[in-house]
Enzyme design. Structure first.
Site, short mmCIF file in Angstrom:
data_model
loop_
_atom_site.label_atom_id
_atom_site.label_comp_id
_atom_site.label_asym_id
_atom_site.label_seq_id
_atom_site.Cartn_x
_atom_site.Cartn_y
_atom_site.Cartn_z
N GLU A 75 -9.36 -7.54 3.16
CA GLU A 75 -8.47 -8.52 2.52
C GLU A 75 -7.93 -9.51 3.56
OE1 GLU A 75 -5.90 -5.76 0.36
OE2 GLU A 75 -7.69 -5.08 -0.74
N TYR A 119 0.79 -1.25 0.00
CA TYR A 119 0.00 0.00 0.00
C TYR A 119 0.82 1.30 0.00
CZ TYR A 119 -4.51 -2.27 -0.11
OH TYR A 119 -5.61 -2.98 -0.53
C1 HEM Z 1 -6.71 2.50 -1.63
C2 HEM Z 1 -5.97 1.82 -2.48
C3 HEM Z 1 -6.47 1.03 -3.67
C4 HEM Z 1 -7.62 1.19 -4.41
C5 HEM Z 1 -8.74 2.19 -4.23
C6 HEM Z 1 -7.59 0.17 -5.43
C7 HEM Z 1 -8.56 -0.01 -6.40
C8 HEM Z 1 -8.60 -1.05 -7.30
C9 HEM Z 1 -9.67 -1.30 -8.26
C10 HEM Z 1 -10.90 -0.41 -8.46
C11 HEM Z 1 -9.38 -2.43 -8.93
C12 HEM Z 1 -10.21 -3.09 -10.04
C13 HEM Z 1 -11.13 -4.14 -9.43
C14 HEM Z 1 -11.99 -4.79 -10.50
O1 HEM Z 1 -11.55 -5.78 -11.10
O2 HEM Z 1 -13.09 -4.27 -10.73
C15 HEM Z 1 -8.12 -2.91 -8.41
C16 HEM Z 1 -7.46 -4.03 -8.88
C17 HEM Z 1 -6.15 -4.29 -8.60
N1 HEM Z 1 -5.37 -3.64 -7.69
FE1 HEM Z 1 -5.91 -2.15 -6.47
N2 HEM Z 1 -6.44 -0.57 -5.31
C18 HEM Z 1 -5.74 -0.05 -4.26
C19 HEM Z 1 -4.53 -0.51 -3.81
C20 HEM Z 1 -3.74 -1.42 -4.47
C21 HEM Z 1 -2.39 -1.77 -4.12
C22 HEM Z 1 -1.62 -1.21 -2.92
C23 HEM Z 1 -1.95 -2.67 -5.03
C24 HEM Z 1 -0.59 -3.30 -5.16
C25 HEM Z 1 0.50 -2.61 -5.44
C26 HEM Z 1 -3.05 -2.92 -5.94
C27 HEM Z 1 -3.02 -3.81 -6.98
C28 HEM Z 1 -4.11 -4.18 -7.73
C29 HEM Z 1 -4.08 -5.25 -8.74
C30 HEM Z 1 -2.85 -6.10 -9.11
C31 HEM Z 1 -5.35 -5.31 -9.28
C32 HEM Z 1 -5.82 -6.22 -10.42
C33 HEM Z 1 -5.56 -5.47 -11.70
C34 HEM Z 1 -5.54 -6.35 -12.91
O3 HEM Z 1 -6.57 -6.95 -13.24
O4 HEM Z 1 -4.46 -6.37 -13.52
N3 HEM Z 1 -4.11 -2.14 -5.58
N4 HEM Z 1 -7.68 -2.07 -7.43
#
Ligand code: HEM
Length: 147
Positions: A139, A97
């Site tokens: 999570e 994060y």
């Molecule tokens: C407050 C912080 C965060 C928010 C609001 C956020 C938001 C999101 C959203 C909206 C999605 C798409 C979900 C879907 O499939 O509809 C997602 C996917 C993802 N997030 Fe986050 N995220 C956050 C933090 C993080 C962090 C810290 C990481 C890692 C460095 C991360 C890695 C990912 C990955 C790998 C995916 C899947 C993307 C893909 O399909 O390639 N996220 N996140």
């Protein structure tokens, strides 16, 4: 214990919704440019969803929904559930994060420039960690269920 947000922070974050509506995609596109300087972080993401612009769009939509509903988070329950389950599928951990905070906050500044002052940026910093704690807690529960 999850962090809280002050009423002032909530009001500031809410007031940025129009700017996010207009520039959200530019901000998240810039955020991923900054984030992917780290190859280990980059490897967590599906690069096809980056190239198509899908993932920057999903994140921009999520940030905008959060800004609009920061004072009534129950509206976001299903969005939070979806994000947390996607994070668990992609093995996101609390230690990831800070990198996103360090990419997102400067990206907001890169795109909005002088239109955003230090107070607004600080409010977004506080709001980011509030939302991060909500996701991290959800999570943790999902990882525990799966174990
Ligand atoms: C407050 C912080 C965060 C928010 C609001 C956020 C938001 C999101 C959203 C909206 C999605 C798409 C979900 C879907 O499939 O509809 C997602 C996917 C993802 N997030 Fe986050 N995220 C956050 C933090 C993080 C962090 C810290 C990481 C890692 C460095 C991360 C890695 C990912 C990955 C790998 C995916 C899947 C993307 C893909 O399909 O390639 N996220 N996140």
């Amino acid at each position: 214990m999850a962090r809280t947000m002050s009423a002032e922070t909530m009001a500031i974050v809410k007031s940025t919704a129009p700017a996010l509506q207009q520039h959200g995609l530019a901000i998240t596109t810039r955020m991923y440019e900054r984030l992917f300087v780290d190859p280990e972080i980059k490897a967590l993401f599906n690069q096809a969803a980056q190239r198509s612009g899908e993932q920057p769009k999903r994140l921009a939509d999520a940030i905008l929904a959060f800004a609009k509903n920061v004072d009534k988070l129950d509206v976001l329950t299903s969005a939070i559930e979806r994000i947390a389950s996607r994070h668990v599928e992609t093995h996101i951990k609390p230690a990831h994060y800070p990198a996103v905070a360090d990419a997102l906050l400067p990206a907001i500044k890169d795109v909005l420039g002088d239109a955003i002052d230090e107070q607004v940026l600080a409010a977004w910093g506080e709001a980011y960690w509030f939302l991060a704690d909500v996701l991290i807690a959800r999570e943790a529960a999902l990882y525990a269920e799966a174990a």
